[in-house]
Design a protein around this motif. Structure first.
Motif, PDB file in Angstrom:
ATOM      1  N   ARG A 267      57.011  26.581  68.295  1.00 27.97           N
ATOM      2  CA  ARG A 267      56.034  26.998  67.275  1.00 27.97           C
ATOM      3  C   ARG A 267      55.063  25.856  67.027  1.00 27.97           C
ATOM      4  O   ARG A 267      55.483  24.730  66.799  1.00 27.97           O
ATOM      5  CB  ARG A 267      56.754  27.348  65.979  1.00 27.97           C
ATOM      6  CG  ARG A 267      57.735  28.465  66.160  1.00 27.97           C
ATOM      7  CD  ARG A 267      58.601  28.622  64.956  1.00 27.97           C
ATOM      8  NE  ARG A 267      59.539  29.708  65.191  1.00 27.97           N
ATOM      9  CZ  ARG A 267      59.973  30.510  64.263  1.00 27.97           C
ATOM     10  NH1 ARG A 267      59.579  30.357  63.015  1.00 27.97           N
ATOM     11  NH2 ARG A 267      60.814  31.461  64.556  1.00 27.97           N
ATOM     12  N   GLU A 268      53.779  26.185  67.087  1.00 30.12           N
ATOM     13  CA  GLU A 268      52.753  25.164  66.874  1.00 30.12           C
ATOM     14  C   GLU A 268      51.622  25.737  66.030  1.00 30.12           C
ATOM     15  O   GLU A 268      51.313  26.914  66.119  1.00 30.12           O
ATOM     16  CB  GLU A 268      52.184  24.688  68.214  1.00 30.12           C
ATOM     17  CG  GLU A 268      53.202  24.036  69.114  1.00 30.12           C
ATOM     18  CD  GLU A 268      52.585  23.567  70.413  1.00 30.12           C
ATOM     19  OE1 GLU A 268      51.835  22.583  70.363  1.00 30.12           O
ATOM     20  OE2 GLU A 268      52.858  24.200  71.437  1.00 30.12           O
ATOM     21  N   TYR A 269      50.999  24.870  65.222  1.00 30.32           N
ATOM     22  CA  TYR A 269      49.833  25.249  64.423  1.00 30.32           C
ATOM     23  C   TYR A 269      48.582  24.646  65.024  1.00 30.32           C
ATOM     24  O   TYR A 269      48.608  23.522  65.532  1.00 30.32           O
ATOM     25  CB  TYR A 269      49.985  24.750  62.987  1.00 30.32           C
ATOM     26  CG  TYR A 269      51.003  25.519  62.188  1.00 30.32           C
ATOM     27  CD1 TYR A 269      50.648  26.687  61.539  1.00 30.32           C
ATOM     28  CD2 TYR A 269      52.310  25.081  62.090  1.00 30.32           C
ATOM     29  CE1 TYR A 269      51.574  27.406  60.809  1.00 30.32           C
ATOM     30  CE2 TYR A 269      53.244  25.784  61.364  1.00 30.32           C
ATOM     31  CZ  TYR A 269      52.866  26.942  60.724  1.00 30.32           C
ATOM     32  OH  TYR A 269      53.794  27.653  60.003  1.00 30.32           O
ATOM     33  N   PHE A 270      47.473  25.399  64.942  1.00 33.01           N
ATOM     34  CA  PHE A 270      46.180  24.938  65.432  1.00 33.01           C
ATOM     35  C   PHE A 270      45.128  25.230  64.376  1.00 33.01           C
ATOM     36  O   PHE A 270      45.202  26.236  63.664  1.00 33.01           O
ATOM     37  CB  PHE A 270      45.816  25.645  66.739  1.00 33.01           C
ATOM     38  CG  PHE A 270      46.735  25.271  67.872  1.00 33.01           C
ATOM     39  CD1 PHE A 270      46.467  24.164  68.661  1.00 33.01           C
ATOM     40  CD2 PHE A 270      47.873  26.010  68.125  1.00 33.01           C
ATOM     41  CE1 PHE A 270      47.318  23.812  69.687  1.00 33.01           C
ATOM     42  CE2 PHE A 270      48.736  25.658  69.145  1.00 33.01           C
ATOM     43  CZ  PHE A 270      48.466  24.555  69.936  1.00 33.01           C
ATOM     44  N   ASP A 271      44.119  24.363  64.289  1.00 36.36           N
ATOM     45  CA  ASP A 271      43.062  24.532  63.292  1.00 36.36           C
ATOM     46  C   ASP A 271      42.157  25.716  63.581  1.00 36.36           C
ATOM     47  O   ASP A 271      41.656  26.354  62.657  1.00 36.36           O
ATOM     48  CB  ASP A 271      42.218  23.261  63.188  1.00 36.36           C
ATOM     49  CG  ASP A 271      43.004  22.110  62.583  1.00 36.36           C
ATOM     50  OD1 ASP A 271      43.932  22.362  61.786  1.00 36.36           O
ATOM     51  OD2 ASP A 271      42.692  20.950  62.923  1.00 36.36           O
ATOM     52  N   THR A 272      41.920  25.989  64.863  1.00 38.56           N
ATOM     53  CA  THR A 272      41.023  27.087  65.218  1.00 38.56           C
ATOM     54  C   THR A 272      41.705  28.039  66.194  1.00 38.56           C
ATOM     55  O   THR A 272      42.649  27.649  66.903  1.00 38.56           O
ATOM     56  CB  THR A 272      39.727  26.565  65.876  1.00 38.56           C
ATOM     57  OG1 THR A 272      40.052  25.939  67.115  1.00 38.56           O
ATOM     58  CG2 THR A 272      38.985  25.589  64.974  1.00 38.56           C
ATOM     59  N   LYS A 273      41.198  29.242  66.227  1.00 40.13           N
ATOM     60  CA  LYS A 273      41.724  30.230  67.167  1.00 40.13           C
ATOM     61  C   LYS A 273      41.445  29.796  68.601  1.00 40.13           C
ATOM     62  O   LYS A 273      42.256  30.028  69.496  1.00 40.13           O
ATOM     63  CB  LYS A 273      41.090  31.596  66.888  1.00 40.13           C
ATOM     64  CG  LYS A 273      41.707  32.709  67.692  1.00 40.13           C
ATOM     65  CD  LYS A 273      41.136  34.050  67.285  1.00 40.13           C
ATOM     66  CE  LYS A 273      41.828  35.179  68.014  1.00 40.13           C
ATOM     67  NZ  LYS A 273      41.341  36.482  67.569  1.00 40.13           N
ATOM     68  N   ARG A 274      40.325  29.153  68.814  1.00 42.52           N
ATOM     69  CA  ARG A 274      39.956  28.683  70.159  1.00 42.52           C
ATOM     70  C   ARG A 274      40.984  27.677  70.682  1.00 42.52           C
ATOM     71  O   ARG A 274      41.423  27.765  71.823  1.00 42.52           O
ATOM     72  CB  ARG A 274      38.568  28.052  70.123  1.00 42.52           C
ATOM     73  CG  ARG A 274      38.081  27.596  71.471  1.00 42.52           C
ATOM     74  CD  ARG A 274      36.652  27.047  71.366  1.00 42.52           C
ATOM     75  NE  ARG A 274      36.095  26.836  72.674  1.00 42.52           N
ATOM     76  CZ  ARG A 274      36.155  25.680  73.325  1.00 42.52           C
ATOM     77  NH1 ARG A 274      36.747  24.641  72.759  1.00 42.52           N
ATOM     78  NH2 ARG A 274      35.623  25.557  74.523  1.00 42.52           N
ATOM     79  N   GLU A 275      41.392  26.728  69.837  1.00 50.30           N
ATOM     80  CA  GLU A 275      42.399  25.748  70.245  1.00 50.30           C
ATOM     81  C   GLU A 275      43.723  26.429  70.593  1.00 50.30           C
ATOM     82  O   GLU A 275      44.360  26.084  71.589  1.00 50.30           O
ATOM     83  CB  GLU A 275      42.638  24.733  69.126  1.00 50.30           C
ATOM     84  CG  GLU A 275      41.508  23.778  68.889  1.00 50.30           C
ATOM     85  CD  GLU A 275      41.772  22.888  67.689  1.00 50.30           C
ATOM     86  OE1 GLU A 275      42.831  23.020  67.039  1.00 50.30           O
ATOM     87  OE2 GLU A 275      40.909  22.055  67.397  1.00 50.30           O
ATOM     88  N   ALA A 276      44.130  27.380  69.767  1.00 50.38           N
ATOM     89  CA  ALA A 276      45.381  28.107  70.017  1.00 50.38           C
ATOM     90  C   ALA A 276      45.297  28.900  71.313  1.00 50.38           C
ATOM     91  O   ALA A 276      46.245  28.920  72.106  1.00 50.38           O
ATOM     92  CB  ALA A 276      45.691  29.034  68.846  1.00 50.38           C
ATOM     93  N   LEU A 277      44.168  29.538  71.542  1.00 47.67           N
ATOM     94  CA  LEU A 277      43.990  30.327  72.759  1.00 47.67           C
ATOM     95  C   LEU A 277      43.994  29.433  74.001  1.00 47.67           C
ATOM     96  O   LEU A 277      44.638  29.758  75.004  1.00 47.67           O
ATOM     97  CB  LEU A 277      42.694  31.126  72.690  1.00 47.67           C
ATOM     98  CG  LEU A 277      42.392  32.031  73.874  1.00 47.67           C
ATOM     99  CD1 LEU A 277      43.505  33.043  74.079  1.00 47.67           C
ATOM    100  CD2 LEU A 277      41.067  32.734  73.676  1.00 47.67           C
ATOM    101  N   LEU A 278      43.296  28.309  73.948  1.00 47.52           N
ATOM    102  CA  LEU A 278      43.279  27.392  75.087  1.00 47.52           C
ATOM    103  C   LEU A 278      44.679  26.863  75.403  1.00 47.52           C
ATOM    104  O   LEU A 278      45.070  26.768  76.563  1.00 47.52           O
ATOM    105  CB  LEU A 278      42.317  26.234  74.837  1.00 47.52           C
ATOM    106  CG  LEU A 278      40.834  26.588  74.867  1.00 47.52           C
ATOM    107  CD1 LEU A 278      39.990  25.384  74.455  1.00 47.52           C
ATOM    108  CD2 LEU A 278      40.430  27.081  76.248  1.00 47.52           C
TER     109      LEU A 278
END
Length: 72
Positions: free
Chosen positions: A43-54
């Motif tokens: 499980r990881e958190y990302f600030d933006t959807k783009r970062e999570a998608l990449l």
């Protein structure tokens, strides 16, 4: 998205999911369907959807190298 791999009359799966949170960041969960894997997955958190998608695409490419294919 779900990736699958068939080996020795057994099908393994690998699930990658992105969820928005209440705090305007995104939660990425990836987990496999074998007994030797971590039950809760990673499980990881990302600030933006783009970062999570990449990052999810990076994980998907790693799994494709291990023989998984995109489930359609």
């Amino acid at each position: 998205m779900t990736l699958i791999r068939e080996r020795n009359q057994r099908t393994d799966y690998y699930s990658i999911t992105i969820y928005p949170t209440l705090f305007d960041d995104f939660f990425l969960i990836y987990q496999c369907g074998k007994r030797t894997c971590i039950r809760k997955g990673v499980r990881e958190y990302f600030d933006t959807k783009r970062e999570a998608l990449l990052h999810s695409l990076t994980v998907m490419e790693e799994k494709k190298g291990e023989g998984y294919k995109l489930n359609r």
